[in-house]
Scaffold this active site. Structure first.
Site, mmCIF file in Angstrom:
data_model
loop_
_atom_site.group_PDB
_atom_site.id
_atom_site.type_symbol
_atom_site.label_atom_id
_atom_site.label_comp_id
_atom_site.label_asym_id
_atom_site.label_seq_id
_atom_site.Cartn_x
_atom_site.Cartn_y
_atom_site.Cartn_z
ATOM 1 C CB SER A 154 -0.854 14.343 6.405
ATOM 2 O OG SER A 154 -1.942 13.561 6.313
ATOM 3 C CE1 TYR A 168 1.558 9.188 5.730
ATOM 4 C CE2 TYR A 168 -0.402 10.144 6.600
ATOM 5 C CZ TYR A 168 0.657 10.000 5.524
ATOM 6 O OH TYR A 168 0.557 10.835 4.559
HETATM 7 N N1 LIG Z 1 -1.824 11.752 -1.308
HETATM 8 C C1 LIG Z 1 -2.548 12.102 0.022
HETATM 9 O O1 LIG Z 1 -3.571 11.803 0.083
HETATM 10 C C2 LIG Z 1 -1.597 12.658 0.740
HETATM 11 C C3 LIG Z 1 -2.463 13.276 2.148
HETATM 12 C C4 LIG Z 1 -1.443 13.966 3.079
HETATM 13 C C5 LIG Z 1 -0.119 14.115 2.944
HETATM 14 N N2 LIG Z 1 0.432 13.146 1.924
HETATM 15 C C6 LIG Z 1 2.055 13.216 1.955
HETATM 16 O O2 LIG Z 1 2.329 13.339 0.696
HETATM 17 C C7 LIG Z 1 3.584 13.023 0.439
HETATM 18 C C8 LIG Z 1 3.800 12.702 -1.058
HETATM 19 O O3 LIG Z 1 3.119 11.708 -1.293
HETATM 20 P P1 LIG Z 1 2.050 11.435 -2.629
HETATM 21 O O4 LIG Z 1 0.851 11.469 -2.171
HETATM 22 O O5 LIG Z 1 2.111 12.216 -3.566
HETATM 23 O O6 LIG Z 1 2.353 9.707 -2.902
HETATM 24 P P2 LIG Z 1 3.139 9.196 -4.104
HETATM 25 O O7 LIG Z 1 2.304 9.518 -5.651
HETATM 26 O O8 LIG Z 1 2.973 7.786 -3.637
HETATM 27 O O9 LIG Z 1 4.725 9.535 -4.205
HETATM 28 C C9 LIG Z 1 5.403 9.241 -3.132
HETATM 29 C C10 LIG Z 1 6.914 9.658 -3.526
HETATM 30 O O10 LIG Z 1 7.746 9.474 -2.457
HETATM 31 C C11 LIG Z 1 8.756 8.779 -3.021
HETATM 32 N N3 LIG Z 1 9.339 7.680 -1.846
HETATM 33 C C12 LIG Z 1 8.590 6.767 -1.064
HETATM 34 N N4 LIG Z 1 9.320 6.283 -0.538
HETATM 35 C C13 LIG Z 1 10.673 6.626 -0.737
HETATM 36 C C14 LIG Z 1 11.990 5.991 -0.024
HETATM 37 N N5 LIG Z 1 12.322 5.246 0.523
HETATM 38 N N6 LIG Z 1 13.145 7.131 -0.630
HETATM 39 C C15 LIG Z 1 13.021 7.876 -1.407
HETATM 40 N N7 LIG Z 1 11.782 8.425 -1.913
HETATM 41 C C16 LIG Z 1 10.662 7.633 -1.498
HETATM 42 C C17 LIG Z 1 8.239 7.998 -4.323
HETATM 43 O O11 LIG Z 1 9.444 7.833 -5.099
HETATM 44 P P3 LIG Z 1 10.283 6.327 -5.394
HETATM 45 O O12 LIG Z 1 9.149 5.366 -5.278
HETATM 46 O O13 LIG Z 1 10.501 6.727 -7.004
HETATM 47 O O14 LIG Z 1 11.283 6.453 -4.434
HETATM 48 C C18 LIG Z 1 7.310 9.243 -4.773
HETATM 49 O O15 LIG Z 1 7.975 9.908 -5.356
HETATM 50 C C19 LIG Z 1 3.970 12.119 1.334
HETATM 51 O O16 LIG Z 1 4.846 12.618 2.556
HETATM 52 C C20 LIG Z 1 2.598 11.687 1.815
HETATM 53 O O17 LIG Z 1 2.722 11.343 3.433
HETATM 54 C C21 LIG Z 1 -0.194 12.358 0.810
#
Ligand SMILES: NC(=O)c1ccc[n+]([C@@H]2O[C@H](COP(=O)([O-])OP(=O)(O)OC[C@H]3O[C@@H](n4cnc5c(N)ncnc54)[C@H](OP(=O)(O)O)[C@@H]3O)[C@@H](O)[C@H]2O)c1
Length: 283
Positions: A154, A168
């Protein structure tokens, strides 16, 4: 669809087909990675906790793209999950050519507001599971002289410390450094390791963290669609880049972060946290 979520290959003559393992594939950026790599003709192994979502996605992508999809559910907060996942993958005779470490979530309050068990789980999901899956995948990739690893970090990993979100940014900084080192260690082997540093990206992340209303106040230009993040990341991975910052606005932010003196950066971070607390009615 078979009982275990494994779908038949519809193009059995395509021997060059690669398989991508995607963690956190049930929503947001991970789901977009699945759609993108499926459209590129990769077979997929999808994992997350919500099996129903994974199975629906797997069936759809298999039907639309003529690929093989495998669903293996798992909670990355359980320290046994990465090895169990790997044992199931190898036990089914599958090979991981592309590892996309993406599962993650945010914790918004101050450090002492959570019991240690929640921080322990967070470090397991955001740091240890990522490192362990890299460690499990790399030997086979090196032996085959081909592999791609993408660690979803990130912009927060490049930013100064904040009030709240304590682990984080630290976890994402870990992923950036680990990916840079692995990228150097694998140079010339046919294996590429890339950390991607997205900024604000449309997904379920902020709703899950309970901060959707606060981040919705961010200007539109700060936001990216997950599919654009994924497309830039795939290109950077193929090009063998150690890190990628998708989007011009995010690259500009990273450039500024790199050039602001550390003390000033912390002062600005303190002010920004206070403003966000005011906006959320916390202060
Ligand atoms: N969105 C942003 O603005 C942003 C910015 C920078 C980086 N990121 C990073 O991008 C990545 C994906 O996030 P996203 O934005 O796509 O969020 P999201 O839409 O909430 O998706 C998160 C995913 O992670 C899985 N997950 C969460 N906890 C878990 C656990 N304990 N075991 C297995 N799977 C788990 C969830 O699946 P289940 O709940 O089905 O397990 C879901 O598939 C993360 O690493 C986040 O830090 C996001």
């Amino acid at each position: 669809m078979q009982q275990d979520g494994h779908f038949p290959v519809t193009d059995a003559n395509n021997t060059a087909r690669r398989t991508a393992l995607i963690t956190g594939a049930s929503a947001g950026i991970g789901k977009c990675f699945a759609e993108h790599y499926a459209a590129c003709g990769h077979d997929l192994i999808l994992t997350a906790r919500r099996t129903d979502r994974l199975e629906t996605l797997a069936a759809q992508l298999a039907a639309d793209n003529g690929i093989t999809t495998t669903v293996i559910a798992g909670d990355m907060a359980d320290p046994a999950t990465p090895q169990r996942l790997w044992t199931e993958i190898t036990g089914r005779g599958l090979t991981v050519d592309v590892l996309i470490n993406n599962a993650g979530y945010g914790m918004t309050n101050n450090f002492v507001d959570y019991p240690w068990t929640e921080h322990r789980d967070f470090i397991q999901v955001m740091v240890t599971a990522y490192a362990e899956l890299c460690h499990l995948a790399l030997p086979g990739m090196l032996e085959r002289r081909h592999g791609r690893i993408i660690n979803v970090a990130s912009l927060a990993g490049l930013a100064p410390g904040t009030i709240g979100h304590t682990l984080y940014g630290a976890s994402k900084a870990f992923l950036i450094k680990m990916s840079e080192s692995l990228s150097l260690e694998t140079e010339g082997t046919g294996v590429h390791v890339t950390a991607v540093n997205p900024g604000f990206t449309r997904s379920e992340f902020h709703t899950t963290a309970g901060v959707q209303e606060t981040v919705d106040r961010m200007p539109k230009w700060m936001w990216m669609q997950a599919k654009d993040v994924v497309a830039e990341t795939h290109a950077a991975s193929e090009a063998g880049r150690a890190t990628v910052i998708p989007g011009r606005a995010n690259r500009m932010t990273a450039f500024i972060l790199r050039h602001v003196p550390a003390n000033l950066a912390l002062t600005l971070s303190r002010r920004r946290s206070a403003m966000q607390d005011d906006a959320a009615g916390k202060a």
